[in-house]
Design a protein around this motif. Structure first.
Motif, mmCIF file in Angstrom:
data_model
loop_
_atom_site.group_PDB
_atom_site.id
_atom_site.type_symbol
_atom_site.label_atom_id
_atom_site.label_comp_id
_atom_site.label_asym_id
_atom_site.label_seq_id
_atom_site.Cartn_x
_atom_site.Cartn_y
_atom_site.Cartn_z
ATOM 1 N N ARG A 149 0.842 -1.197 0.000
ATOM 2 C CA ARG A 149 0.000 0.000 0.000
ATOM 3 C C ARG A 149 0.880 1.250 0.000
ATOM 4 N NH1 ARG A 149 -5.181 -0.803 1.908
ATOM 5 N NH2 ARG A 149 -5.126 1.004 3.326
ATOM 6 N N TRP A 150 0.570 2.171 -0.921
ATOM 7 C CA TRP A 150 1.356 3.391 -1.089
ATOM 8 C C TRP A 150 0.468 4.589 -0.799
ATOM 9 C CZ3 TRP A 150 6.462 2.795 -1.649
ATOM 10 C CH2 TRP A 150 6.913 1.532 -2.068
ATOM 11 N N ARG A 151 0.809 5.330 0.244
ATOM 12 C CA ARG A 151 -0.051 6.385 0.766
ATOM 13 C C ARG A 151 0.310 7.770 0.230
ATOM 14 N NH1 ARG A 151 0.657 2.513 4.497
ATOM 15 N NH2 ARG A 151 -1.165 1.827 5.700
ATOM 16 N N LEU A 152 -0.735 8.594 0.086
ATOM 17 C CA LEU A 152 -0.592 10.015 -0.196
ATOM 18 C C LEU A 152 -1.618 10.774 0.645
ATOM 19 C CD1 LEU A 152 -0.362 10.113 -4.113
ATOM 20 C CD2 LEU A 152 1.537 10.314 -2.501
ATOM 21 N N SER A 153 -1.338 12.030 0.929
ATOM 22 C CA SER A 153 -2.330 12.867 1.593
ATOM 23 C C SER A 153 -3.431 13.202 0.592
ATOM 24 C CB SER A 153 -1.676 14.158 2.086
ATOM 25 O OG SER A 153 -1.358 14.998 0.981
ATOM 26 N N PRO A 154 -4.604 13.660 1.063
ATOM 27 C CA PRO A 154 -5.655 14.044 0.119
ATOM 28 C C PRO A 154 -5.213 15.124 -0.863
ATOM 29 C CG PRO A 154 -6.592 13.744 2.295
ATOM 30 C CD PRO A 154 -5.100 13.653 2.460
ATOM 31 N N ASP A 155 -4.382 16.081 -0.424
ATOM 32 C CA ASP A 155 -3.903 17.116 -1.330
ATOM 33 C C ASP A 155 -2.987 16.523 -2.397
ATOM 34 O OD1 ASP A 155 -3.597 19.771 -2.308
ATOM 35 O OD2 ASP A 155 -1.677 19.928 -1.274
ATOM 36 N N GLN A 156 -2.072 15.650 -1.978
ATOM 37 C CA GLN A 156 -1.225 14.970 -2.960
ATOM 38 C C GLN A 156 -2.061 14.128 -3.915
ATOM 39 O OE1 GLN A 156 1.205 13.006 0.053
ATOM 40 N NE2 GLN A 156 3.034 13.960 -0.818
ATOM 41 N N ALA A 157 -3.071 13.455 -3.369
ATOM 42 C CA ALA A 157 -3.903 12.570 -4.189
ATOM 43 C C ALA A 157 -4.646 13.334 -5.273
ATOM 44 C CB ALA A 157 -4.890 11.811 -3.308
ATOM 45 N N GLN A 158 -5.186 14.518 -4.945
ATOM 46 C CA GLN A 158 -5.911 15.259 -5.979
ATOM 47 C C GLN A 158 -4.964 15.743 -7.077
ATOM 48 O OE1 GLN A 158 -7.599 19.129 -5.353
ATOM 49 N NE2 GLN A 158 -6.349 19.548 -3.534
ATOM 50 N N ASN A 159 -3.717 16.047 -6.721
ATOM 51 C CA ASN A 159 -2.751 16.431 -7.747
ATOM 52 C C ASN A 159 -2.336 15.224 -8.589
ATOM 53 O OD1 ASN A 159 -2.634 19.204 -7.124
ATOM 54 N ND2 ASN A 159 -1.239 18.822 -5.424
ATOM 55 N N GLN A 202 -11.700 6.050 -10.140
ATOM 56 C CA GLN A 202 -10.646 6.198 -9.131
ATOM 57 C C GLN A 202 -10.081 7.619 -9.127
ATOM 58 O OE1 GLN A 202 -9.124 1.979 -7.930
ATOM 59 N NE2 GLN A 202 -8.495 2.317 -10.036
ATOM 60 N N TRP A 203 -10.158 8.301 -10.258
ATOM 61 C CA TRP A 203 -9.889 9.746 -10.259
ATOM 62 C C TRP A 203 -10.867 10.445 -9.318
ATOM 63 C CZ3 TRP A 203 -13.584 13.329 -11.608
ATOM 64 C CH2 TRP A 203 -13.167 14.673 -11.576
ATOM 65 N N ALA A 204 -12.149 10.074 -9.395
ATOM 66 C CA ALA A 204 -13.168 10.711 -8.550
ATOM 67 C C ALA A 204 -12.876 10.492 -7.066
ATOM 68 C CB ALA A 204 -14.555 10.179 -8.908
ATOM 69 N N VAL A 205 -12.377 9.321 -6.715
ATOM 70 C CA VAL A 205 -12.002 9.075 -5.319
ATOM 71 C C VAL A 205 -10.827 9.973 -4.932
ATOM 72 C CG1 VAL A 205 -11.120 7.365 -3.685
ATOM 73 C CG2 VAL A 205 -12.854 6.711 -5.354
ATOM 74 N N SER A 206 -9.891 10.173 -5.840
ATOM 75 C CA SER A 206 -8.714 10.988 -5.522
ATOM 76 C C SER A 206 -9.065 12.451 -5.282
ATOM 77 C CB SER A 206 -7.673 10.882 -6.652
ATOM 78 O OG SER A 206 -8.016 11.672 -7.774
ATOM 79 N N VAL A 207 -10.191 12.914 -5.812
ATOM 80 C CA VAL A 207 -10.612 14.308 -5.612
ATOM 81 C C VAL A 207 -11.813 14.397 -4.674
ATOM 82 C CG1 VAL A 207 -9.700 15.037 -7.846
ATOM 83 C CG2 VAL A 207 -12.098 14.323 -7.666
ATOM 84 N N ALA A 208 -12.108 13.327 -3.962
ATOM 85 C CA ALA A 208 -13.279 13.306 -3.089
ATOM 86 C C ALA A 208 -13.196 14.340 -1.972
ATOM 87 C CB ALA A 208 -13.471 11.913 -2.502
ATOM 88 N N GLN A 209 -12.009 14.591 -1.460
ATOM 89 C CA GLN A 209 -11.870 15.537 -0.354
ATOM 90 C C GLN A 209 -12.258 16.956 -0.770
ATOM 91 O OE1 GLN A 209 -11.684 15.476 2.690
ATOM 92 N NE2 GLN A 209 -10.810 17.383 3.404
ATOM 93 N N PRO A 210 -11.647 17.559 -1.773
ATOM 94 C CA PRO A 210 -12.018 18.935 -2.114
ATOM 95 C C PRO A 210 -13.427 19.083 -2.672
ATOM 96 C CG PRO A 210 -10.475 18.072 -3.734
ATOM 97 C CD PRO A 210 -10.508 17.083 -2.606
ATOM 98 N N LEU A 211 -13.977 18.018 -3.267
ATOM 99 C CA LEU A 211 -15.298 18.121 -3.888
ATOM 100 C C LEU A 211 -16.429 17.628 -2.984
ATOM 101 C CD1 LEU A 211 -14.570 17.019 -7.568
ATOM 102 C CD2 LEU A 211 -14.602 19.322 -6.590
#
Length: 292
Positions: free
Chosen positions: A54-64, A246-255
């Protein structure tokens, strides 16, 4: 039994009882304090899994990361291009759109206005910066077959050309998920969504910004249906559906997205996982539900 032995036995029992009372009391105090002063909430994070790791990123990193991958998908580039771009951004900025850097370097890719990458405002625009990186990458002959560090260096001309290699596996995990080759491997655990942050217009604008002019309509329940059929060839439909999901999951936090449904699976913000759906979503469609 002698009187001395009886007294010793009674003393031993008393010590055990006292110790038990002390332990119970301590547990009770700790429990009470925990309830009154709960620890910090679990950190929000997004994860891409590859080969059981498992490779982790913060929500901000994930949206980028989502933007970088979606740009590659929109351009029809291979997953290898996305891996190279993600490894570059991880090394240059830790996948954060920073407004500082070495000399005049700025943004996700630390591009330098003085070296012809664009104006300071442009290179701090993640859409522009990502596009400029890919513009450079596709001119590198045989980049798909080059080691990540060589392909990245051919574009970036960094003073530390070997540094990109350390990010290759993490980048490959995220690229594979965000280009749809690894379904149901990208998840996020996030705080409860704020309904005030949810906006169908903002979500639609982000779809168009990252993925191009895909049709987005609201269904009877108010969820947003993204039509993915304009992306790629019909033979790639399942993969591209998963790329968008999975793009949508990566931007779930800001949206303020609370769930994403694709095919027969749904990602739920509370559970932070993909589970079977009660009602499958038709091919060529991804459903986003916003807080509210």
């Amino acid at each position: 039994m002698s009187a001395r032995r009886r007294r010793a036995r009674r003393a031993g029992v008393a010590v055990v009882v006292a110790a038990g009372v002390l332990v119970a009391g301590t547990v009770g105090v700790v429990t009470a304090l925990t309830r009154l002063n709960p620890g910090p909430p679990t950190a929000q994070q997004c994860v891409a899994e590859l080969d059981g790791t498992r490779w982790r990123l913060s929500p901000d990193q994930a949206q980028n990361a989502g933007l970088i991958a979606a740009t590659g998908v929109q351009r029809g580039l291979p997953a290898r291009a996305v891996t190279i771009a993600l490894a570059t951004a991880l090394q240059e900025s830790r996948l954060v759109n920073v407004d500082y850097g070495d000399r005049d370097s700025l943004g996700l890719f630390q591009q330098r206005p003085s070296q012809g990458w664009g104006t300071p405002e442009q290179v701090q625009d993640p859409v522009y910066a990502t596009g400029r990186f890919y513009d450079g990458l596709v001119t590198v002959e045989g980049y798909e077959d080059l080691p990540v560090t060589e392909a990245a260096q051919a574009v970036q001309r960094s003073g530390f050309p070997d540094a990109y290699a350390q990010h290759e596996t993490r980048s490959r995990a995220w690229a594979s998920a965000l280009t749809g080759w690894s379904p149901a491997t990208l998840t996020c655990r996030l705080d409860e969504a704020d309904p005030a942050a949810a906006s169908a217009d903002a979500a639609t604008a982000r779809v168009h910004r990252d993925l191009g002019a895909l049709p987005v309509v609201a269904d009877a329940a108010g969820a947003l249906l993204v039509d993915t059929s304009a992306l790629g060839a019909p033979a790639d439909r399942t993969r591209l559906d998963w790329a968008v999901a999975q793009w949508a999951v990566s931007v779930a936090q800001p949206l303020a997205v609370t769930s994403v449904a694709v095919a027969d699976r749904t990602w739920d913000r509370v559970e932070g996982a993909w589970t079977p759906s009660e009602t499958p979503v038709p091919a060529g469609t991804v459903r986003l539900t916003l807080a509210g």
